[in-house]
Write an enzyme that holds these catalytic residues in place. Structure first.
Site, PDB file in Angstrom:
ATOM      1  N   VAL A 247      -4.021  -6.046  65.511  1.00  0.00           N
ATOM      2  CA  VAL A 247      -3.444  -6.740  66.670  1.00  0.00           C
ATOM      3  C   VAL A 247      -4.502  -7.029  67.732  1.00  0.00           C
ATOM      4  O   VAL A 247      -4.586  -8.136  68.255  1.00  0.00           O
ATOM      5  CB  VAL A 247      -2.296  -5.887  67.269  1.00  0.00           C
ATOM      6  CG1 VAL A 247      -1.844  -6.445  68.601  1.00  0.00           C
ATOM      7  CG2 VAL A 247      -1.124  -5.837  66.294  1.00  0.00           C
ATOM      8  N   CYS A 248      -5.303  -6.018  68.052  1.00  0.00           N
ATOM      9  CA  CYS A 248      -6.239  -6.140  69.181  1.00  0.00           C
ATOM     10  C   CYS A 248      -7.068  -7.411  69.103  1.00  0.00           C
ATOM     11  O   CYS A 248      -7.094  -8.220  70.019  1.00  0.00           O
ATOM     12  CB  CYS A 248      -7.149  -4.916  69.230  1.00  0.00           C
ATOM     13  SG  CYS A 248      -8.542  -5.134  70.336  1.00  0.00           S
TER      14      CYS A 248
ATOM     15  N   LYS B 299      -7.655 -11.403  76.765  1.00  0.00           N
ATOM     16  CA  LYS B 299      -8.752 -11.360  77.743  1.00  0.00           C
ATOM     17  C   LYS B 299      -9.398 -12.730  77.927  1.00  0.00           C
ATOM     18  O   LYS B 299      -9.846 -13.075  79.025  1.00  0.00           O
ATOM     19  CB  LYS B 299      -9.817 -10.332  77.345  1.00  0.00           C
ATOM     20  CG  LYS B 299      -9.679  -9.010  78.074  1.00  0.00           C
ATOM     21  CD  LYS B 299      -8.575  -8.118  77.607  1.00  0.00           C
ATOM     22  CE  LYS B 299      -7.264  -8.177  78.252  1.00  0.00           C
ATOM     23  NZ  LYS B 299      -6.247  -7.334  77.632  1.00  0.00           N
TER      24      LYS B 299
ATOM     25  N   ILE C 296       1.888  -2.894  80.944  1.00  0.00           N
ATOM     26  CA  ILE C 296       0.592  -3.575  80.945  1.00  0.00           C
ATOM     27  C   ILE C 296       0.671  -4.929  80.242  1.00  0.00           C
ATOM     28  O   ILE C 296       0.190  -5.942  80.764  1.00  0.00           O
ATOM     29  CB  ILE C 296      -0.488  -2.659  80.332  1.00  0.00           C
ATOM     30  CG1 ILE C 296      -0.753  -1.488  81.302  1.00  0.00           C
ATOM     31  CG2 ILE C 296      -1.764  -3.438  80.066  1.00  0.00           C
ATOM     32  CD1 ILE C 296      -1.840  -0.532  80.890  1.00  0.00           C
ATOM     33  N   ILE C 297       1.315  -4.996  79.073  1.00  0.00           N
ATOM     34  CA  ILE C 297       1.382  -6.277  78.362  1.00  0.00           C
ATOM     35  C   ILE C 297       2.091  -7.326  79.211  1.00  0.00           C
ATOM     36  O   ILE C 297       1.597  -8.435  79.410  1.00  0.00           O
ATOM     37  CB  ILE C 297       2.133  -6.136  77.010  1.00  0.00           C
ATOM     38  CG1 ILE C 297       1.319  -5.261  76.058  1.00  0.00           C
ATOM     39  CG2 ILE C 297       2.412  -7.512  76.387  1.00  0.00           C
ATOM     40  CD1 ILE C 297       1.816  -5.236  74.633  1.00  0.00           C
TER      41      ILE C 297
ATOM     42  N   GLU D 166      11.848  -5.021  85.548  1.00  0.00           N
ATOM     43  CA  GLU D 166      11.407  -3.704  85.071  1.00  0.00           C
ATOM     44  C   GLU D 166      12.549  -2.706  85.280  1.00  0.00           C
ATOM     45  O   GLU D 166      13.153  -2.655  86.350  1.00  0.00           O
ATOM     46  CB  GLU D 166      10.125  -3.303  85.833  1.00  0.00           C
ATOM     47  CG  GLU D 166       9.755  -1.825  85.800  1.00  0.00           C
ATOM     48  CD  GLU D 166       9.513  -1.261  84.404  1.00  0.00           C
ATOM     49  OE1 GLU D 166       8.878  -1.925  83.571  1.00  0.00           O
ATOM     50  OE2 GLU D 166       9.979  -0.127  84.151  1.00  0.00           O
TER      51      GLU D 166
ATOM     52  N   ASP E 145      -2.580   3.207  66.629  1.00  0.00           N
ATOM     53  CA  ASP E 145      -1.207   3.170  67.142  1.00  0.00           C
ATOM     54  C   ASP E 145      -0.216   3.884  66.234  1.00  0.00           C
ATOM     55  O   ASP E 145       0.776   4.437  66.703  1.00  0.00           O
ATOM     56  CB  ASP E 145      -0.730   1.710  67.297  1.00  0.00           C
ATOM     57  CG  ASP E 145      -1.384   1.007  68.484  1.00  0.00           C
ATOM     58  OD1 ASP E 145      -2.348   1.558  69.047  1.00  0.00           O
ATOM     59  OD2 ASP E 145      -0.935  -0.098  68.829  1.00  0.00           O
TER      60      ASP E 145
ATOM     61  N   ALA F 167      -6.676   0.447  71.753  1.00  0.00           N
ATOM     62  CA  ALA F 167      -7.660   0.115  70.727  1.00  0.00           C
ATOM     63  C   ALA F 167      -8.857   1.070  70.741  1.00  0.00           C
ATOM     64  O   ALA F 167      -9.331   1.497  69.688  1.00  0.00           O
ATOM     65  CB  ALA F 167      -8.136  -1.325  70.921  1.00  0.00           C
TER      66      ALA F 167
ATOM     67  N   HIS G 230     -27.156  -0.638  95.005  1.00  0.00           N
ATOM     68  CA  HIS G 230     -26.502  -1.235  96.168  1.00  0.00           C
ATOM     69  C   HIS G 230     -26.836  -2.716  96.221  1.00  0.00           C
ATOM     70  O   HIS G 230     -27.986  -3.072  95.992  1.00  0.00           O
ATOM     71  CB  HIS G 230     -26.991  -0.549  97.452  1.00  0.00           C
ATOM     72  CG  HIS G 230     -26.401  -1.157  98.688  1.00  0.00           C
ATOM     73  ND1 HIS G 230     -25.097  -0.915  99.076  1.00  0.00           N
ATOM     74  CD2 HIS G 230     -26.932  -2.001  99.622  1.00  0.00           C
ATOM     75  CE1 HIS G 230     -24.864  -1.581 100.203  1.00  0.00           C
ATOM     76  NE2 HIS G 230     -25.956  -2.243 100.546  1.00  0.00           N
TER      77      HIS G 230
HETATM   78  P1  NAD Z   1       4.833  -0.204  78.026  1.00  0.00           P
HETATM   79  O1  NAD Z   1       5.649   0.856  77.417  1.00  0.00           O
HETATM   80  O2  NAD Z   1       3.524   0.112  78.576  1.00  0.00           O
HETATM   81  O3  NAD Z   1       5.679  -0.921  79.199  1.00  0.00           O
HETATM   82  C1  NAD Z   1       6.961  -1.387  78.965  1.00  0.00           C
HETATM   83  C2  NAD Z   1       7.727  -1.412  80.273  1.00  0.00           C
HETATM   84  O4  NAD Z   1       8.992  -1.945  80.011  1.00  0.00           O
HETATM   85  C3  NAD Z   1       7.944  -0.021  80.871  1.00  0.00           C
HETATM   86  O5  NAD Z   1       7.547  -0.060  82.207  1.00  0.00           O
HETATM   87  C4  NAD Z   1       9.432   0.203  80.692  1.00  0.00           C
HETATM   88  O6  NAD Z   1       9.982   0.952  81.753  1.00  0.00           O
HETATM   89  C5  NAD Z   1       9.961  -1.201  80.688  1.00  0.00           C
HETATM   90  N1  NAD Z   1      11.214  -1.378  79.971  1.00  0.00           N
HETATM   91  C6  NAD Z   1      11.635  -0.753  78.842  1.00  0.00           C
HETATM   92  N2  NAD Z   1      12.841  -1.226  78.466  1.00  0.00           N
HETATM   93  C7  NAD Z   1      13.177  -2.176  79.369  1.00  0.00           C
HETATM   94  C8  NAD Z   1      14.316  -3.023  79.542  1.00  0.00           C
HETATM   95  N3  NAD Z   1      15.319  -2.994  78.670  1.00  0.00           N
HETATM   96  N4  NAD Z   1      14.330  -3.860  80.587  1.00  0.00           N
HETATM   97  C9  NAD Z   1      13.290  -3.891  81.466  1.00  0.00           C
HETATM   98  N5  NAD Z   1      12.206  -3.114  81.367  1.00  0.00           N
HETATM   99  C10 NAD Z   1      12.145  -2.270  80.328  1.00  0.00           C
HETATM  100  O7  NAD Z   1       4.763  -1.340  76.904  1.00  0.00           O
HETATM  101  P2  NAD Z   1       3.924  -2.674  76.782  1.00  0.00           P
HETATM  102  O8  NAD Z   1       3.490  -3.196  78.092  1.00  0.00           O
HETATM  103  O9  NAD Z   1       4.775  -3.520  75.897  1.00  0.00           O
HETATM  104  O10 NAD Z   1       2.648  -2.200  75.994  1.00  0.00           O
HETATM  105  C11 NAD Z   1       2.789  -1.596  74.721  1.00  0.00           C
HETATM  106  C12 NAD Z   1       1.585  -0.762  74.367  1.00  0.00           C
HETATM  107  O11 NAD Z   1       0.439  -1.561  74.233  1.00  0.00           O
HETATM  108  C13 NAD Z   1       1.288   0.291  75.393  1.00  0.00           C
HETATM  109  O12 NAD Z   1       0.950   1.474  74.719  1.00  0.00           O
HETATM  110  C14 NAD Z   1       0.105  -0.267  76.125  1.00  0.00           C
HETATM  111  O13 NAD Z   1      -0.696   0.751  76.666  1.00  0.00           O
HETATM  112  C15 NAD Z   1      -0.608  -1.023  75.017  1.00  0.00           C
HETATM  113  N6  NAD Z   1      -1.403  -2.099  75.593  1.00  0.00           N
HETATM  114  C16 NAD Z   1      -2.497  -1.806  76.313  1.00  0.00           C
HETATM  115  C17 NAD Z   1      -3.242  -2.804  76.886  1.00  0.00           C
HETATM  116  C18 NAD Z   1      -4.472  -2.473  77.648  1.00  0.00           C
HETATM  117  O14 NAD Z   1      -4.984  -1.393  77.484  1.00  0.00           O
HETATM  118  N7  NAD Z   1      -4.955  -3.336  78.515  1.00  0.00           N
HETATM  119  C19 NAD Z   1      -2.853  -4.120  76.786  1.00  0.00           C
HETATM  120  C20 NAD Z   1      -1.730  -4.385  76.071  1.00  0.00           C
HETATM  121  C21 NAD Z   1      -1.013  -3.367  75.478  1.00  0.00           C
END
Ligand code: NAD
Length: 424
Positions: A2-3, A12, A138-139, A158, A266, A274, A398
């Site tokens: 996926v990454c 990115k 985050i996504i 959220e 994962d 990743a 600096h």
């Molecule tokens: P997440 O679990 O990080 O966030 C999902 C959010 O959705 C949570 O805040 C949760 O409270 C909310 N949620 C859950 N059910 C809901 C609902 N029914 N209605 C509204 N809100 C709801 O998941 P993600 O953002 O999908 O990411 C998935 C994984 O991928 C995570 O482990 C994340 O760390 C990883 N990821 C990391 C990066 C990065 O490192 N930059 C980027 C993308 C993904």
């Protein structure tokens, strides 16, 4: 995985494009204007593909030079010594499972191509007029940032009462302020109760104190978490233990419950990142090669590549409070950083948590442009068992944003000169 194909790398590339658009906008405040951007979405999408293509091509080249045979297709275990890919059987002495995760679905969603997951959101097409992002993790927030820059009216919903719930509130605040000003709506503590596909858009109903009853959107991105793929490999044929979330249990050698099969990334559960997966991969590969190696990384950094970026590693302040861990803290608002002022981004914050007495670095967090790069110094400090003194005696160039790390370490000791943070 996926990454590289449909995750970190293409997102990115698009986030870079978003930053360029935002930077051009911001430059107006110091007297430079270019007018509004002319977007060639097709070219942008093609360029994103080129970035991914360079890396996938590079990997294919590396595999070839290392004489690795690559079999393409969906794999199923037939025993603890063999997988089947289509008609081909591949036997093995050892195996490393790295089959990742997939987006979690919301129940009862209509089958409509205007409702997408992260993979769908990365396919640009024409940006929609309006987008609802379900999930303030985050996504969701990274993709929200991209679509906002492309001119889409973005709303975020959220479930909990905060964005990025696992992150400290003070780090989320500058992001929330910026997107609060730019986005159509940020609905916290709100649940999506239903979606209906209509000709003119997706009608979404909500329940929550400040949420509208329902609203129509051109597109909906569902980003409510990911689920490990342990249920998709017919692992029963091997005897490997998989839990009901699809997670394969591993020991510190990355070994599963079956001696010759390892698992990484994962599919081994949270945190699904990743860099953790590739770190685990090295551990597993060294064990397969007959070494005796364990996974003992002291911290797994987390980065939201939003605008501003948020990064943290080690102990967070909210975890410290919840677990009643004593700590000292140094905080540096970026308004005190000449470099932050010179790039017009003084909303940032760097904070460092230390162990009382020893001064050992327990954790740190930062928000602001390039926070994701800055956090690496902290990860190294934690890995080396460094103290606040180690950080403050390290000469930082600096003027850079990295100085905020040094100053925060000084502030934790009560010896900062750049900011007023007297000894407690
Ligand atoms: P997440 O679990 O990080 O966030 C999902 C959010 O959705 C949570 O805040 C949760 O409270 C909310 N949620 C859950 N059910 C809901 C609902 N029914 N209605 C509204 N809100 C709801 O998941 P993600 O953002 O999908 O990411 C998935 C994984 O991928 C995570 O482990 C994340 O760390 C990883 N990821 C990391 C990066 C990065 O490192 N930059 C980027 C993308 C993904």
């Amino acid at each position: 995985g996926v990454c590289l194909n449909v995750g970190c790398i293409p997102s990115k590339a698009l986030l870079h494009a978003a930053r360029v658009i935002a930077e051009v906008e911001e430059a107006e405040s110091f007297g430079i204007s270019y007018g509004s951007p002319k977007l060639d979405i097709e070219r942008l999408d093609e360029w994103k593909g080129e970035v991914v293509g360079k890396l996938t091509g590079g990997l294919a080249g590396l595999a070839k030079r290392r004489k690795i045979k690559v079999v393409t297709g969906e794999a199923r275990f037939t025993s603890a010594q063999e997988i089947e890919v289509g008609d081909e059987k591949v036997g093995f002495d050892s195996c490393i499972v790295a089959a990742g995760s997939r987006p979690v679905d919301l129940p009862d969603l209509p089958d409509d191509d205007r409702i997408v997951d992260s993979t769908g959101a990365l396919q640009l097409e024409g940006p929609p007029k309006s987008l609802l992002v379900v999930g303030g993790g985050i996504i969701g927030l990274e993709m929200a940032c991209v679509y906002d820059a492309l001119g889409t009216k973005v709303s975020v919903v959220e479930l909990t009462d905060t964005l990025i719930p696992e992150c400290d509130r003070d780090l989320v605040k500058p992001l929330q302020k910026r997107i609060g000003e730019r986005y159509e709506a940020i609905m916290l503590g709100t649940e999506v109760t239903g979606m209906e596909a209509q000709k003119s858009g997706i009608k979404v109903s909500f329940s929550g104190e400040d949420a509208p009853e329902s609203e129509r959107y051109d597109k909906v991105l569902v980003a409510v978490g990911r689920r490990a793929n342990g249920d998709r490999l017919e692992l029963e044929a091997t005897g490997i233990e998989v839990d009901d979330r699809g997670v394969i249990a591993v020991d510190e050698h990355q070994r599963t419950s079956v001696e010759n099969i390892y698992a990484i990334g994962d599919i081994t559960g949270e945190p699904m990142l990743a860099h953790r997966g590739s770190y685990q991969g090295i551990v597993a590969a060294e064990n397969v090669a007959g070494e005796d190696v364990i996974y003992d990384a002291r911290s797994v950094p987390a980065v939201a590549y939003t605008d501003p970026e948020i990064a943290w590693a080690g102990l967070t302040e909210s975890d410290a409070k919840e677990q009643e861990v004593e700590y000292e803290i140094g905080k540096v608002p970026w308004a005190a950083s000449g470099r932050a002022l010179a790039i017009e981004r003084d909303e940032g914050l760097t904070k460092v948590l230390t162990e009382p007495g020893s001064g050992r670095i327990l954790g740190a967090g930062m928000v602001g442009p390039n926070a994701g790069e800055l956090i690496a110094e902290i990860v190294h400090a934690i890995e080396m068992g460094s103290t606040a003194t180690d950080l403050s005696l390290t000469m930082h160039p600096h003027p850079t944003l990295s100085e905020t790390v040094r100053i925060a370490a000084e502030a934790a000791q009560g010896i900062a000169t750049d900011i007023y943070a007297p000894k407690r």
